[in-house]
Scaffold this motif. Structure first.
Motif, PDB file in Angstrom:
ATOM      1  N   LEU A 124       4.402   1.374  -7.712  1.00 20.38           N
ATOM      2  CA  LEU A 124       4.069  -0.006  -7.357  1.00 20.38           C
ATOM      3  C   LEU A 124       3.250  -0.659  -8.471  1.00 20.38           C
ATOM      4  CD1 LEU A 124       3.048   0.431  -3.594  1.00 20.38           C
ATOM      5  CD2 LEU A 124       5.062  -0.781  -4.458  1.00 20.38           C
ATOM      6  N   ARG A 125       3.588  -1.881  -8.826  1.00 18.54           N
ATOM      7  CA  ARG A 125       2.830  -2.633  -9.827  1.00 18.54           C
ATOM      8  C   ARG A 125       1.918  -3.614  -9.099  1.00 18.54           C
ATOM      9  NH1 ARG A 125       4.033  -2.240 -15.048  1.00 18.54           N
ATOM     10  NH2 ARG A 125       5.919  -1.118 -15.672  1.00 18.54           N
ATOM     11  N   GLY A 126       0.641  -3.360  -9.193  1.00 20.13           N
ATOM     12  CA  GLY A 126      -0.304  -4.193  -8.481  1.00 20.13           C
ATOM     13  C   GLY A 126      -0.599  -5.499  -9.191  1.00 20.13           C
ATOM     14  N   ASP A 127      -1.009  -6.489  -8.422  1.00 20.67           N
ATOM     15  CA  ASP A 127      -1.394  -7.799  -8.945  1.00 20.67           C
ATOM     16  C   ASP A 127      -2.904  -7.800  -9.181  1.00 20.67           C
ATOM     17  OD1 ASP A 127      -2.082 -10.409  -9.415  1.00 20.67           O
ATOM     18  OD2 ASP A 127      -1.067 -11.239  -7.661  1.00 20.67           O
ATOM     19  N   PRO A 128      -3.363  -7.838 -10.447  1.00 21.78           N
ATOM     20  CA  PRO A 128      -4.807  -7.778 -10.717  1.00 21.78           C
ATOM     21  C   PRO A 128      -5.601  -8.905 -10.053  1.00 21.78           C
ATOM     22  CG  PRO A 128      -3.553  -7.429 -12.727  1.00 21.78           C
ATOM     23  CD  PRO A 128      -2.577  -7.874 -11.678  1.00 21.78           C
ATOM     24  N   GLU A 129      -5.023 -10.102  -9.978  1.00 26.00           N
ATOM     25  CA  GLU A 129      -5.744 -11.221  -9.354  1.00 26.00           C
ATOM     26  C   GLU A 129      -5.948 -10.961  -7.866  1.00 26.00           C
ATOM     27  OE1 GLU A 129      -3.956 -14.952 -10.151  1.00 26.00           O
ATOM     28  OE2 GLU A 129      -4.227 -14.823 -12.334  1.00 26.00           O
ATOM     29  N   TRP A 136     -10.444   2.692 -14.959  1.00 25.69           N
ATOM     30  CA  TRP A 136      -9.839   3.925 -14.471  1.00 25.69           C
ATOM     31  C   TRP A 136      -8.323   3.825 -14.590  1.00 25.69           C
ATOM     32  CZ3 TRP A 136     -10.917   6.049  -8.861  1.00 25.69           C
ATOM     33  CH2 TRP A 136     -10.941   7.440  -8.903  1.00 25.69           C
ATOM     34  N   PRO A 137      -7.606   4.866 -15.046  1.00 26.59           N
ATOM     35  CA  PRO A 137      -6.141   4.832 -15.052  1.00 26.59           C
ATOM     36  C   PRO A 137      -5.602   4.524 -13.653  1.00 26.59           C
ATOM     37  CG  PRO A 137      -6.926   6.710 -16.314  1.00 26.59           C
ATOM     38  CD  PRO A 137      -8.135   6.118 -15.641  1.00 26.59           C
ATOM     39  N   THR A 138      -4.622   3.647 -13.590  1.00 23.46           N
ATOM     40  CA  THR A 138      -4.145   3.195 -12.283  1.00 23.46           C
ATOM     41  C   THR A 138      -3.625   4.339 -11.431  1.00 23.46           C
ATOM     42  OG1 THR A 138      -1.994   2.654 -13.268  1.00 23.46           O
ATOM     43  CG2 THR A 138      -3.587   0.873 -13.098  1.00 23.46           C
ATOM     44  N   ALA A 179      -6.135  -1.029  -8.022  1.00 22.45           N
ATOM     45  CA  ALA A 179      -6.006  -0.155  -9.194  1.00 22.45           C
ATOM     46  C   ALA A 179      -5.751  -0.992 -10.446  1.00 22.45           C
ATOM     47  CB  ALA A 179      -4.877   0.845  -8.978  1.00 22.45           C
ATOM     48  N   ALA A 180      -4.890  -1.984 -10.337  1.00 20.26           N
ATOM     49  CA  ALA A 180      -4.577  -2.839 -11.492  1.00 20.26           C
ATOM     50  C   ALA A 180      -5.792  -3.649 -11.915  1.00 20.26           C
ATOM     51  CB  ALA A 180      -3.410  -3.769 -11.152  1.00 20.26           C
ATOM     52  N   TYR A 181      -6.539  -4.170 -10.963  1.00 20.15           N
ATOM     53  CA  TYR A 181      -7.712  -4.983 -11.288  1.00 20.15           C
ATOM     54  C   TYR A 181      -8.777  -4.148 -12.001  1.00 20.15           C
ATOM     55  CZ  TYR A 181     -12.215  -7.266 -10.649  1.00 20.15           C
ATOM     56  OH  TYR A 181     -13.462  -7.788 -10.865  1.00 20.15           O
ATOM     57  N   PHE A 182      -9.144  -3.014 -11.426  1.00 26.85           N
ATOM     58  CA  PHE A 182     -10.223  -2.232 -12.031  1.00 26.85           C
ATOM     59  C   PHE A 182      -9.801  -1.639 -13.373  1.00 26.85           C
ATOM     60  CE2 PHE A 182     -11.975  -2.267  -7.695  1.00 26.85           C
ATOM     61  CZ  PHE A 182     -13.277  -2.643  -7.998  1.00 26.85           C
ATOM     62  N   HIS A 183      -8.512  -1.358 -13.543  1.00 25.70           N
ATOM     63  CA  HIS A 183      -8.057  -0.840 -14.816  1.00 25.70           C
ATOM     64  C   HIS A 183      -8.163  -1.874 -15.927  1.00 25.70           C
ATOM     65  CE1 HIS A 183      -5.814   1.462 -17.747  1.00 25.70           C
ATOM     66  NE2 HIS A 183      -4.944   0.479 -17.866  1.00 25.70           N
ATOM     67  N   GLU A 184      -7.968  -3.145 -15.579  1.00 28.44           N
ATOM     68  CA  GLU A 184      -7.913  -4.197 -16.592  1.00 28.44           C
ATOM     69  C   GLU A 184      -9.236  -4.889 -16.872  1.00 28.44           C
ATOM     70  OE1 GLU A 184      -4.716  -6.891 -15.826  1.00 28.44           O
ATOM     71  OE2 GLU A 184      -3.201  -5.308 -15.732  1.00 28.44           O
ATOM     72  N   LEU A 235      -6.396  -0.129   3.937  1.00 26.68           N
ATOM     73  CA  LEU A 235      -5.626  -0.739   2.849  1.00 26.68           C
ATOM     74  C   LEU A 235      -4.170  -0.294   2.884  1.00 26.68           C
ATOM     75  CD1 LEU A 235      -8.211  -0.203  -0.025  1.00 26.68           C
ATOM     76  CD2 LEU A 235      -7.649  -2.396   1.050  1.00 26.68           C
ATOM     77  N   SER A 236      -3.284  -1.228   2.604  1.00 29.98           N
ATOM     78  CA  SER A 236      -1.876  -0.891   2.454  1.00 29.98           C
ATOM     79  C   SER A 236      -1.653  -0.304   1.060  1.00 29.98           C
ATOM     80  CB  SER A 236      -1.007  -2.143   2.631  1.00 29.98           C
ATOM     81  OG  SER A 236      -1.219  -3.041   1.540  1.00 29.98           O
ATOM     82  N   ASP A 237      -0.491   0.289   0.845  1.00 28.54           N
ATOM     83  CA  ASP A 237      -0.164   0.825  -0.478  1.00 28.54           C
ATOM     84  C   ASP A 237      -0.171  -0.281  -1.527  1.00 28.54           C
ATOM     85  OD1 ASP A 237       0.162   3.311   0.701  1.00 28.54           O
ATOM     86  OD2 ASP A 237       2.335   3.074   0.944  1.00 28.54           O
ATOM     87  N   GLU A 238       0.305  -1.462  -1.157  1.00 29.04           N
ATOM     88  CA  GLU A 238       0.331  -2.591  -2.100  1.00 29.04           C
ATOM     89  C   GLU A 238      -1.083  -3.044  -2.452  1.00 29.04           C
ATOM     90  OE1 GLU A 238       2.129  -2.312   0.641  1.00 29.04           O
ATOM     91  OE2 GLU A 238       4.146  -2.104  -0.223  1.00 29.04           O
ATOM     92  N   GLU A 239      -1.983  -3.048  -1.478  1.00 32.17           N
ATOM     93  CA  GLU A 239      -3.364  -3.452  -1.747  1.00 32.17           C
ATOM     94  C   GLU A 239      -4.073  -2.434  -2.636  1.00 32.17           C
ATOM     95  OE1 GLU A 239      -4.398  -6.062   2.269  1.00 32.17           O
ATOM     96  OE2 GLU A 239      -4.507  -3.866   2.348  1.00 32.17           O
ATOM     97  N   ILE A 240      -3.805  -1.151  -2.418  1.00 33.36           N
ATOM     98  CA  ILE A 240      -4.383  -0.128  -3.292  1.00 33.36           C
ATOM     99  C   ILE A 240      -3.871  -0.307  -4.716  1.00 33.36           C
ATOM    100  CG2 ILE A 240      -4.357   2.347  -3.813  1.00 33.36           C
ATOM    101  CD1 ILE A 240      -4.476   2.858  -0.793  1.00 33.36           C
TER     102      ILE A 240
END
Length: 230
Positions: free
Chosen positions: A152-157, A185-187, A223-228, A214-219
């Motif tokens: 899954l590719r998370g939305d950082p925003e 942290w690595p996603t 992950a994308a936000y904290f990684h970036e 949290l749903s899988d999409e929210e996780i």
């Protein structure tokens, strides 16, 4: 089908080990993959990693005299106990339970190999016949994470929007004041850890509660936000 077959393999190994007692059970040849860092048996000593005598039922990071990583000590302080389920998950993917473990081992993908290894290590606990894993009702658990979840590719925003609860404890600047940093942290590591909390493999009750909401999409978004974060 995959989860059912994996569970059957692990359960069969526990039942076999419980039936034959401490003299037999498991496959010592699998332990050769661990022997570069760990010893087990009557003359075992600590090496790069701690010796593995008396492992079952022991709190993580609690073997006296060994210098564990901060992450392993935290896991133990949070209540991580080495049981059939937690050891199976850790050996399959060490980061699933201890994100920044110093153990460089990448994990055993084969459920049969994990079952054989753990059944072998059970011989060196004080009294394997008294361990819960030896009970006829014991069942192994497949801790594989569906590859589609990791993909899954998370939305950082969206992750930033969701992060308000996270940053009440974790510092955005990456500082570590008793609570580990999750910034940059690595996603995949983030997702693996959160899924472990959802499955109650990681024992921290607050994190289990938060991850469970949290749903899988929210996780993935978190992950994308904290990684970036810069």
């Amino acid at each position: 089908m995959r989860a059912a077959s994996t569970a059957s393999l692990v359960a069969a190994a526990w039942l076999a080990a419980g039936a034959v007692g401490a003299a037999e059970g498991g496959d010592a040849s699998v332990f050769a993959r661990c022997a570069g860092c760990h010893e087990v048996g009557p003359a075992a000593k600590d090496r790069i990693g701690p010796h593995l005598n008396g492992l079952f039922g022991r709190r993580a990071g609690a073997h006296a005299g060994f210098a564990y990583s901060e992450s392993m000590q935290r896991a133990g302080n949070d209540g991580l106990i080495w049981t059939a389920a937690t050891l199976d998950a850790y050996i399959e993917n060490p980061r699933a339970l201890v994100s920044k473990t110093r153990m460089s081992f990448r994990g055993l993908a084969s459920a049969q190999d994990r079952a054989d290894l753990l059944a072998y290590l059970r011989r060196f606990s004080d009294d394997p016949s008294d361990l819960p894993e030896a009970e006829p009702t014991a069942r192994g658990v497949d801790h594989d994470i569906d590859p589609s979840i990791l993909a899954l590719r998370g939305d950082p925003e969206y992750g930033e929007y969701l992060s308000a609860e996270c940053v009440t404890c974790h510092r955005v600047d990456g500082g570590d004041t008793g609570i580990p940093s999750i910034t940059r942290w690595p996603t995949e590591d983030f997702v693996v850890a959160m899924q472990a909390y959802k499955r109650a493999l990681r024992p921290h009750p607050v994190m289990q509660m938060l991850a469970g909401r949290l749903s899988d999409e929210e996780i993935a978004a978190l992950a994308a936000y904290f990684h970036e974060i810069k």
